[in-house]
Write an enzyme that holds these catalytic residues in place. Structure first.
Site, short mmCIF file in Angstrom:
data_model
loop_
_atom_site.label_atom_id
_atom_site.label_comp_id
_atom_site.label_asym_id
_atom_site.label_seq_id
_atom_site.Cartn_x
_atom_site.Cartn_y
_atom_site.Cartn_z
CG ASP A 136 82.40 -2.42 5.44
OD1 ASP A 136 82.45 -0.71 5.53
OD2 ASP A 136 83.21 -3.06 4.97
CB THR A 176 85.61 7.81 -5.29
OG1 THR A 176 85.64 8.36 -3.73
CG2 THR A 176 84.65 6.98 -5.28
CD GLU A 193 79.05 14.39 4.50
OE1 GLU A 193 77.53 14.18 4.96
OE2 GLU A 193 79.02 15.63 5.85
CG PHE A 194 80.65 19.26 1.99
CD1 PHE A 194 81.54 20.13 1.32
CD2 PHE A 194 79.74 18.98 1.81
CE1 PHE A 194 81.50 20.80 0.06
CE2 PHE A 194 79.16 19.44 0.65
CZ PHE A 194 79.76 20.13 -0.51
CG LEU A 195 82.51 13.88 7.88
CD1 LEU A 195 83.58 13.31 7.76
CD2 LEU A 195 81.03 13.06 7.79
CG PHE A 247 91.83 25.17 5.28
CD1 PHE A 247 91.99 24.05 4.51
CD2 PHE A 247 90.92 25.55 5.80
CE1 PHE A 247 91.83 22.92 4.76
CE2 PHE A 247 90.32 24.20 5.81
CZ PHE A 247 90.72 22.94 5.66
N GLY A 274 103.34 24.23 6.50
CA GLY A 274 103.50 22.48 8.23
C GLY A 274 103.90 22.07 6.24
CB CYS A 280 89.11 14.67 1.10
SG CYS A 280 88.05 12.99 2.26
N1 LIG Z 1 87.27 10.41 4.93
C1 LIG Z 1 86.40 11.43 4.98
O1 LIG Z 1 87.12 12.72 5.31
C2 LIG Z 1 85.25 12.04 3.61
C3 LIG Z 1 85.15 12.87 3.64
C4 LIG Z 1 84.23 13.36 2.87
C5 LIG Z 1 83.99 12.52 1.41
N2 LIG Z 1 84.47 11.24 2.01
C6 LIG Z 1 84.35 10.34 0.72
O2 LIG Z 1 83.63 9.20 1.07
C7 LIG Z 1 84.22 7.91 0.63
C8 LIG Z 1 83.94 7.17 1.54
O3 LIG Z 1 85.18 7.49 2.08
P1 LIG Z 1 85.76 6.83 3.70
O4 LIG Z 1 87.24 7.45 4.14
O5 LIG Z 1 84.22 6.49 4.81
O6 LIG Z 1 85.83 5.75 3.03
P2 LIG Z 1 86.56 3.89 3.82
O7 LIG Z 1 87.76 3.84 3.16
O8 LIG Z 1 86.84 4.80 5.41
O9 LIG Z 1 84.98 3.35 4.04
C9 LIG Z 1 84.79 2.35 2.85
C10 LIG Z 1 84.21 1.50 3.26
O10 LIG Z 1 83.25 0.25 2.77
C11 LIG Z 1 83.62 -0.85 2.55
N3 LIG Z 1 83.45 -1.48 1.28
C12 LIG Z 1 83.77 -1.78 0.34
N4 LIG Z 1 83.26 -2.29 -0.29
C13 LIG Z 1 81.57 -2.02 0.05
C14 LIG Z 1 80.95 -3.59 -1.16
N5 LIG Z 1 80.58 -3.25 -2.11
N6 LIG Z 1 79.74 -3.63 -0.20
C15 LIG Z 1 79.80 -2.43 1.34
N7 LIG Z 1 80.83 -2.27 1.46
C16 LIG Z 1 82.06 -1.64 1.03
C17 LIG Z 1 84.99 -0.34 3.34
O11 LIG Z 1 85.40 -1.99 3.64
C18 LIG Z 1 84.91 0.18 4.56
O12 LIG Z 1 84.87 0.40 5.22
C19 LIG Z 1 85.22 8.49 -0.45
O13 LIG Z 1 84.60 8.44 -1.91
C20 LIG Z 1 85.59 9.51 0.13
O14 LIG Z 1 86.28 10.36 -0.50
C21 LIG Z 1 85.64 11.33 2.26
#
Ligand SMILES: NC(=O)c1ccc[n+]([C@@H]2O[C@H](COP(=O)([O-])OP(=O)(O)OC[C@H]3O[C@@H](n4cnc5c(N)ncnc54)[C@H](O)[C@@H]3O)[C@@H](O)[C@H]2O)c1
Length: 440
Positions: A30, A86, A149-151, A250, A254, A261
């Site tokens: 990170d 993203t 990822e679908f979590l 779903f 609410g 997401c």
């Molecule tokens: N949160 C969810 O439930 C979920 C579920 C499925 C998919 N996603 C997708 O997964 C992706 C990540 O989501 P998230 O919730 O984990 O995001 P997040 O913001 O929690 O985590 C992203 C991490 O990336 C780090 N980062 C940014 N630029 C970086 C770089 N250049 N090098 C290394 N690290 C870097 C940030 O510091 C942060 O810790 C998104 O595209 C999201 O849409 C999220």
């Protein structure tokens, strides 16, 4: 296998820990040095049920390490996962700058064949863009795969360890073989790994989220009609959900969906539709209905207090966008708080897990209670924004003594109207008849 996960947020950290739990050696990278230091020192940076135990075990057994050094991690890896943000750009399209810039840095560091797997949610065509961005810098062979990822936050570890399906979008048999091997321990019970082309994999993720968002928005519109016509959305929901063509999940009305997401993915699909000339009108509607829904609870509060909230004080239970997480991204509670403050009211809030993340966003604009009942002291009414289990069976007597007025506005329909009536409260929920406080 030796893996790197780039981006150690909600997805990257869960993926990294779970891959390590399956016996892989994982380096989570990170750019946030404070986050990496905390994780190196054994301190988790997010709340996610079940994560701590696995995190500690894999750290102890040295299968899990954390680093800010992308180049070293890349060179020690066989597969690299991108779990980077993203976020929605100004026009709603997904901002790919994090993904593309990391891809270029990875390309520069490569010394041998590498499989780069995009786990971030990215619009159709992104894997092609990543390949192009890397090709300008890489001197070795590489594959780019899509593995959405679908979590669900709040159940992320369980979802990752036992996925209903794993979707992989691949461009070569070599990439498919590696990913099938990596995911094999997670699908031993027989759930499928679906291999497909990368564009289909990218689109599958958006199609899922928009379908779920649509169900929620549809039920919120039905609830609004129930409010006007005197029907009860709970009855309607049960009647619908038992139809196996529809299913039960779903269908809850609410105060709208939030989180990192649904809001951004719905808008991103709409943008992809524009880009490819295939308008995604339903996504647009889901988004509009949801924006309006976040304001519905405060409208009920406003009208109960004769359209004047100046000087009123409200207790708010729940801040996180949903239970089981400390994530505040796009949480409906933020809109509720803003609406109350704008109308001259004050707010005291409590959340079992999200107070820390919420304080970063809200500072001292509201007051912060130590527990649920403290939030209710001197409050004109209680509002519920997140359906945490600990709010489901309150001590009604204490609640009645603590609140100035026995009035509850429940944005998540967590109480039975009959119970609330027996306890002598006035009760507003979403799409269900109002329970009036019995007059003496
Ligand atoms: N949160 C969810 O439930 C979920 C579920 C499925 C998919 N996603 C997708 O997964 C992706 C990540 O989501 P998230 O919730 O984990 O995001 P997040 O913001 O929690 O985590 C992203 C991490 O990336 C780090 N980062 C940014 N630029 C970086 C770089 N250049 N090098 C290394 N690290 C870097 C940030 O510091 C942060 O810790 C998104 O595209 C999201 O849409 C999220």
């Amino acid at each position: 296998m030796k893996l790197s996960v780039i981006g150690t947020g909600y997805v990257g950290l869960v993926a990294g820990v779970c891959f390590a739990e399956a016996g892989n050696h994982v380096t989570c990278v990170d750019i946030d040095a404070a986050k990496v230091e905390s994780l190196q020192n054994g301190k988790l940076t997010i709340f996610e049920p079940g994560l701590e135990h696995l995190f500690e075990r894999n750290l102890r057994q040295q299968r899990l390490t954390f680093s800010t050094d992308l180049q070293t991690a890349v060179r020690a890896s066989e597969v690299i996962f991108l779990a980077l943000p993203t976020p929605a750009g100004e026009d709603g399209s997904a901002d790919l700058s994090y993904v593309l810039s990391a891809a270029q840095d990875i390309a520069k560091a490569l010394q041998q064949y590498m499989l780069i797997v995009i786990k971030s949610t990215v619009p159709v065509g992104t894997a092609d863009k990543v390949r192009e961005a890397m090709a300008a810098h890489a001197t070795v062979e590489f594959d780019v795969a899509s593995n959405p990822e679908f979590l669900r936050e709040g159940g992320a570890v369980e979802d990752f360890m036992k996925p209903e399906r794993v979707v992989i979008g691949i461009e070569s048999p070599r990439a498919e073989k590696i990913l099938r091997e990596l995911y094999r321990p997670f699908v031993l019970s027989g759930n499928p790994i679906l291999a497909m082309d990368r564009r289909s994999a990218e689109l599958t993720k958006y199609a899922c989220n928009v379908m779920l968002a649509l169900r929620i928005s549809f039920m919120n519109e039905v609830a609004a009609l129930c409010d006007k016509c005197g029907a009860d959305v709970d009855h309607v929901r049960l009647g619908m959900g038992l139809d196996s063509r529809i299913g039960k999940r779903f269908l809850f009305s609410g105060i709208g969906y939030g989180g990192s997401c649904f809001p951004k993915d719905v808008r991103a699909l709409v943008q992809s539709g524009e880009e490819f000339g295939a308008p995604q009108q339903l996504g647009n509607i889901a988004h509009q209905v949801n924006d309006a829904q976040k304001k519905v609870l405060v409208q009920k509060v406003f009208s109960h207090f004769d359209n004047d909230l100046k000087g009123r004080h409200f207790a708010l239970w729940g801040l996180a966008f949903k239970p089981g997480t400390d994530d505040m991204r796009e949480a409906p509670s933020l809109v509720i708080i803003e609406e109350l403050l704008q109308r001259g009211a004050t707010v005291s809030a409590y959340d079992p897990e999200a107070m820390g993340t919420a304080k970063v966003l809200l500072g001292d604009t509201i007051s912060w209670a130590q527990n649920a009942y403290e939030a209710c002291e001197n409050a004109d009414a209680l509002l519920i924004a997140t359906e945490w289990n600990s709010f489901r069976e309150p001590d009604w007597k204490v609640l009645k003594q603590t609140l100035k007025n026995p009035v509850v506005f429940d944005g998540r329909n967590i109480y039975s109207p009959d119970v609330v009536r027996e306890q002598g409260f006035t009760y507003y929920s979403i799409g269900r008849p109002v329970v009036e406080e019995p007059r003496a």
